[in-house]
Design an enzyme around this catalytic site. Structure first.
Site, PDB file in Angstrom:
ATOM      1  N   ASP A 182       0.853  -1.183   0.000  1.00 51.58           N
ATOM      2  CA  ASP A 182       0.000   0.000   0.000  1.00 51.58           C
ATOM      3  C   ASP A 182       0.894   1.239   0.000  1.00 51.58           C
ATOM      4  O   ASP A 182       1.738   1.408   0.884  1.00 51.58           O
ATOM      5  CB  ASP A 182      -0.897  -0.025   1.248  1.00 51.58           C
ATOM      6  CG  ASP A 182      -2.011   1.002   1.164  1.00 51.58           C
ATOM      7  OD1 ASP A 182      -2.182   1.613   0.090  1.00 51.58           O
ATOM      8  OD2 ASP A 182      -2.701   1.191   2.180  1.00 51.58           O
TER       9      ASP A 182
ATOM     10  N   ASP B 132      -3.474   2.607  -5.713  1.00 57.54           N
ATOM     11  CA  ASP B 132      -2.207   2.652  -4.977  1.00 57.54           C
ATOM     12  C   ASP B 132      -2.007   1.447  -4.063  1.00 57.54           C
ATOM     13  O   ASP B 132      -1.297   1.529  -3.068  1.00 57.54           O
ATOM     14  CB  ASP B 132      -2.126   3.936  -4.150  1.00 57.54           C
ATOM     15  CG  ASP B 132      -2.962   3.861  -2.884  1.00 57.54           C
ATOM     16  OD1 ASP B 132      -4.031   3.230  -2.928  1.00 57.54           O
ATOM     17  OD2 ASP B 132      -2.543   4.418  -1.871  1.00 57.54           O
ATOM     18  N   GLU B 133      -2.585   0.340  -4.419  1.00 54.11           N
ATOM     19  CA  GLU B 133      -2.623  -0.774  -3.481  1.00 54.11           C
ATOM     20  C   GLU B 133      -2.688  -2.079  -4.269  1.00 54.11           C
ATOM     21  O   GLU B 133      -3.421  -2.175  -5.237  1.00 54.11           O
ATOM     22  CB  GLU B 133      -3.897  -0.578  -2.691  1.00 54.11           C
ATOM     23  CG  GLU B 133      -4.110  -1.389  -1.502  1.00 54.11           C
ATOM     24  CD  GLU B 133      -5.524  -1.112  -0.972  1.00 54.11           C
ATOM     25  OE1 GLU B 133      -6.050  -2.002  -0.330  1.00 54.11           O
ATOM     26  OE2 GLU B 133      -6.104  -0.033  -1.239  1.00 54.11           O
TER      27      GLU B 133
END
Ligand SMILES: [Mg+2]
Length: 413
Positions: free
Chosen positions: A12, A107-108
């Protein structure tokens, strides 16, 4: 493969939007920064730097509230193009570590590192190498959670923030989870937390010690899933299937086989409209937006083609999905008789990731209207509300209204 033998990384990115802005303007580093718009605008915060979070600023909060809490913060507009570009870089880096990789939002990602030990070493070593590679390629920090399930890995990465690594060794899952608040379990929101608390369940250990049958009785299928999660397992639709599995639950699709093959363009297109609606309804039910849409065409001779399109902005809006699918159909259908049509959505992002960027624009109103339609369907049956049948003019109008690339647009003030 037994769960105990899997090595799952949840990666993350730390304060992703803010960190990307810092790459473009290093003077922002270390300062309270709010991404999402101007302090006097009506929109909401997309992201806040760690320095701003200390003042209580968080994403999805109205910009004006953020300005009150932290008047000295630097307010910057969001740049979705930059975030997409950096998301692609993140993907590239992760792909070097394992091809079994699933971006779950911009974003993960989950990365299945099972079996990479000979090449990359034990988990902590691999995680360190990943930190370095990520920083080198993107200038960004990330946090890495490592566990035998996605669930544990995801909870770990949260605990590892910022810029840390947390590895829960096989067999230690329950012990790690026990003292955490139930809210830490992905899928447990405010409402579920309250319902659990009403039953005296506050910590994961409370949940783990309840009889699964009792949980099912009180919370339905969700209760069973919660019971599994409390033991560190990937239970429930959200976590079913393997990482990187092409047709796993990380995609939603509907298909229709005609009782008689047809080459009637109008019939084919209105069927695609209906399938698009059905897919969108399920997206909204699961609070997901899809970035990649795919059309499936099978002709009388069982010859099947699929054609996909990736949107700039993920969506759960019927008219956007249908417009995309129809464009694919028109570009690829040569007039042959069709046996089967399919609409497939994948590459999901959480609805919550959208809130900050979209604000109070027309998208939100549509979402609300569509959810209202969903509620009517639930009450009166599938056919009670349909945008697809006999409402083509409406479709055209809605499609025309589609504010493509909305996040980059000025928010209504
Ligand atoms: Mg993040």
């Amino acid at each position: 493969m037994p769960a105990a033998h899997r090595t799952i990384f949840h990666v993350d990115m730390d304060a992703f939007f803010v960190s990307v802005e810092e790459v473009f303007d290093p003077s922002l580093k270390g300062k309270p920064v709010v991404v999402g718009g101007r302090p006097n605008e009506r929109g909401v915060v997309s992201a806040a730097s760690y320095a701003a979070r200390k003042f209580g600023v968080h994403s999805a909060m109205p910009l004006r509230t953020a300005a009150k809490l932290c008047p000295q913060a630097i307010f910057v507009d969001g740049h979705p193009d930059r975030y997409r570009e950096y998301s692609a870089k993140v993907y590239e880096v992760l792909n070097h570590f394992s091809p079994k990789l699933e971006m779950v939002s911009i974003d993960e990602a989950y990365v299945d590192m099972t079996g990479t030990e000979r090449l990359l070493g034990p988990p902590m070593g691999a995680a360190h190498a990943l930190h370095v590679a990520m920083k080198t390629a993107t200038q960004l920090n990330c946090s890495i959670g490592i566990g035998t399930s996605r669930l544990v890995a995801k909870i770990c990465s949260d605990q590892a923030k910022p810029n840390g690594v947390l590895w829960i060794m096989p067999g230690r899952e329950a012990e790690f989870l026990a003292p955490l608040d139930v809210r830490k379990i992905p899928g447990v929101g405010k409402v579920m937390e309250k319902r659990l608390q009403d039953q005296g369940i506050h910590k994961v250990s409370d949940l783990a010690s309840r009889d699964p049958g009792w949980l099912e009785q009180n919370f339905g299928a969700l209760g069973i899933a919660l019971s599994g999660k409390a033991h560190g397992l990937d239970a429930g639709a959200w976590f079913d299937g393997d990482i990187g599995e092409a047709d796993g639950p990380r995609s939603i699709s509907h298909e229709h086989t005609f009782s008689r093959d047809t080459a009637d363009a109008q019939q084919l297109e209105s069927t695609l409209a209906r399938l698009s609606e059905m897919v969108c309804r399920r997206l909204r039910e699961q609070k997901l937006h899809a970035r990649t849409l795919q059309l499936k065409l099978r002709d009388s001779g069982f010859h099947t083609i699929t054609r996909a399109h990736t949107l700039n902005e993920p969506t759960a809006i019927d008219s956007v999905v249908f417009a995309t699918i129809r464009a694919l159909f028109r570009a690829n259908w040569k007039g042959e008789a069709i046996r089967l049509l399919g609409v497939h959505a994948a590459h999901f992002e959480d609805e919550s990731e959208q809130i900050g960027l979209v604000g109070q624009g027309p998208h939100d109103k549509w979402n609300q209207a569509l959810s209202a339609a969903d509620r009517l369907r639930e009450k009166y049956g599938e056919n009670a509300v349909s945008l697809a049948t006999g409402m083509k003019a409406r479709f055209r109008e809605r499609t025309h209204e589609n504010p493509a690339g909305l996040p980059g647009k000025k928010k209504p003030s």
